[in-house]
Design a protein around this motif. Sequence first.
Motif, short mmCIF file in Angstrom:
data_model
loop_
_atom_site.label_atom_id
_atom_site.label_comp_id
_atom_site.label_asym_id
_atom_site.label_seq_id
_atom_site.Cartn_x
_atom_site.Cartn_y
_atom_site.Cartn_z
N VAL A 167 60.31 48.96 42.56
CA VAL A 167 59.00 49.14 43.17
C VAL A 167 58.26 47.81 43.15
O VAL A 167 58.12 47.16 42.10
CB VAL A 167 58.18 50.21 42.41
N GLU A 168 57.81 47.38 44.33
CA GLU A 168 57.09 46.12 44.46
C GLU A 168 55.78 46.37 45.18
O GLU A 168 55.60 47.37 45.87
CB GLU A 168 57.93 45.09 45.24
N SER A 169 54.86 45.43 45.03
CA SER A 169 53.57 45.48 45.73
C SER A 169 53.60 44.50 46.90
O SER A 169 54.22 43.43 46.81
CB SER A 169 52.42 45.14 44.78
N ARG A 170 52.92 44.87 47.98
CA ARG A 170 52.89 43.99 49.15
C ARG A 170 52.29 42.64 48.79
O ARG A 170 52.77 41.60 49.22
CB ARG A 170 52.06 44.64 50.27
N ASP A 171 51.22 42.63 48.03
CA ASP A 171 50.56 41.39 47.63
C ASP A 171 50.22 41.47 46.15
O ASP A 171 49.73 42.50 45.67
CB ASP A 171 49.27 41.15 48.43
N ILE A 172 50.48 40.39 45.43
CA ILE A 172 50.02 40.23 44.06
C ILE A 172 49.16 38.98 44.04
O ILE A 172 49.66 37.86 44.17
CB ILE A 172 51.18 40.13 43.07
N VAL A 173 47.85 39.16 43.94
CA VAL A 173 46.91 38.06 44.08
C VAL A 173 46.23 37.80 42.73
O VAL A 173 45.91 38.73 42.00
CB VAL A 173 45.86 38.35 45.16
N PRO A 174 46.00 36.54 42.39
CA PRO A 174 45.28 36.23 41.15
C PRO A 174 43.78 36.19 41.38
O PRO A 174 43.31 35.77 42.44
CB PRO A 174 45.82 34.84 40.78
N ALA A 175 43.03 36.64 40.41
CA ALA A 175 41.57 36.48 40.41
C ALA A 175 41.27 35.23 39.59
O ALA A 175 41.47 35.22 38.37
CB ALA A 175 40.89 37.71 39.81
N ARG A 176 40.79 34.18 40.25
CA ARG A 176 40.63 32.88 39.61
C ARG A 176 39.16 32.55 39.38
O ARG A 176 38.28 33.04 40.08
CB ARG A 176 41.27 31.77 40.47
N THR A 177 38.95 31.66 38.40
CA THR A 177 37.61 31.15 38.15
C THR A 177 37.32 30.02 39.14
O THR A 177 38.23 29.28 39.54
CB THR A 177 37.48 30.61 36.72
N ARG A 178 36.05 29.86 39.50
CA ARG A 178 35.66 28.77 40.37
C ARG A 178 34.98 27.63 39.61
O ARG A 178 34.83 26.54 40.15
CB ARG A 178 34.72 29.29 41.47
N ILE A 179 34.59 27.89 38.38
CA ILE A 179 34.00 26.85 37.54
C ILE A 179 34.68 26.90 36.18
O ILE A 179 35.30 27.91 35.81
CB ILE A 179 32.47 27.02 37.38
N GLY A 180 34.55 25.81 35.44
CA GLY A 180 35.05 25.80 34.08
C GLY A 180 33.96 26.22 33.11
O GLY A 180 32.77 26.17 33.42
N GLY A 181 34.38 26.61 31.93
CA GLY A 181 33.41 27.02 30.92
C GLY A 181 34.03 27.98 29.92
O GLY A 181 35.24 27.94 29.67
N THR A 182 33.20 28.83 29.37
CA THR A 182 33.63 29.82 28.38
C THR A 182 33.54 31.22 28.98
O THR A 182 32.53 31.55 29.61
CB THR A 182 32.76 29.74 27.13
N LEU A 183 34.59 32.00 28.80
CA LEU A 183 34.58 33.38 29.30
C LEU A 183 33.62 34.20 28.45
O LEU A 183 33.89 34.47 27.27
CB LEU A 183 35.99 33.97 29.26
#
Length: 338
Positions: free
Chosen positions: A49-65
């Motif tokens: 079973v595979e997914s059509r798209d596997i996309v990452p959710a990325r940060t746009r700035i650096g810092g502390t989560l």
Amino acid sequence: MGKRGPVSLLVNGLAAFAFCAALSGAAQAESFVVEKRKVADMKAMFGQVESRDIVPARTRIGGTLASRSVDEGAQVKAGDVIATVEDEKLALQAQSLDGQLKALQSQLDNANDALKRAEDLLPRGFITKAAYDQAKTNVDVLQHQVEAMRSQRAVVSQQMSEGDVRAPKDGRVLTVSVVPGSVVLPGEAIARIAAGSLFLRLSLPERHAALLKLGSQVILTPRGQDAGVEIGAAAQRQGRIVKIYPEIENGRVLADAEVEHLGDYFVGERVQIMAPVGEREVMLIPRSAVTTRSGVDYVRVLRAEGPLDVAIVYADSAEPGMIEVLTGLAPGDKVQTP
């Protein structure tokens, strides 16, 4: 030999009538003519079973989560905030720009007052035209400086708002790679999201490559069930091959199959399927024509001398309501159906 009495004649007559009625009913019974036909040769194999798209959710700035609002398996919509990144330097820059903006605004207010006085004194000749022009120029310069400072402040505000990590598409969260308090860099992936519909990735031996066809039917076997058992069961899900990859790797050909309602499966889960790898001739009869007595399967064959129960051995068929006869019948036999 003694004479037959009326009772004996009546019993014999009823028996003869019943026998004739049975023959007549057999002659009028519906029948199915056994013929050989070509069907797809289904082979048991594994699909993933595979997914059509596997996309990452990325940060746009650096810092502390600072916070995280999702875990593995959560369903998200495009634009949902899944985490927040904070950079203390941006807050300090915003404070500095706010102070500079207030100073420039005060200078602009003073310059506007000076320009207003110059406008009042110029018609009466108390100041020169050059002094009036200088006051007006000061107002213009300060106005442009205030606008530039506001633009810089808007840039910092935009950077602070980009600390919200948003889901790029609708889907299900597969992995979350960081925890609150972690230091992240610009562009670092916070989570991986499986977006789009699920499908099956098939891997077949290369000897079957030339036999694969787009649109061919595949059968998904229920979880925990052997792929060779109850092929025609209604509980199984059917799909079709939608893509065949042109490159063979390590002696395997890859193909994609679409099957409906795979949402309850795990991404990467291996499942058993039946896929067509050619054609073969079989004899198919309706499943309803089979009766079982003492563990033996029988079908009633209509012949010239009368109906005859014939023992058969059969296997399940991918065609709904039909079975594949292995032994016991020959092409041209008429099988009685209910």
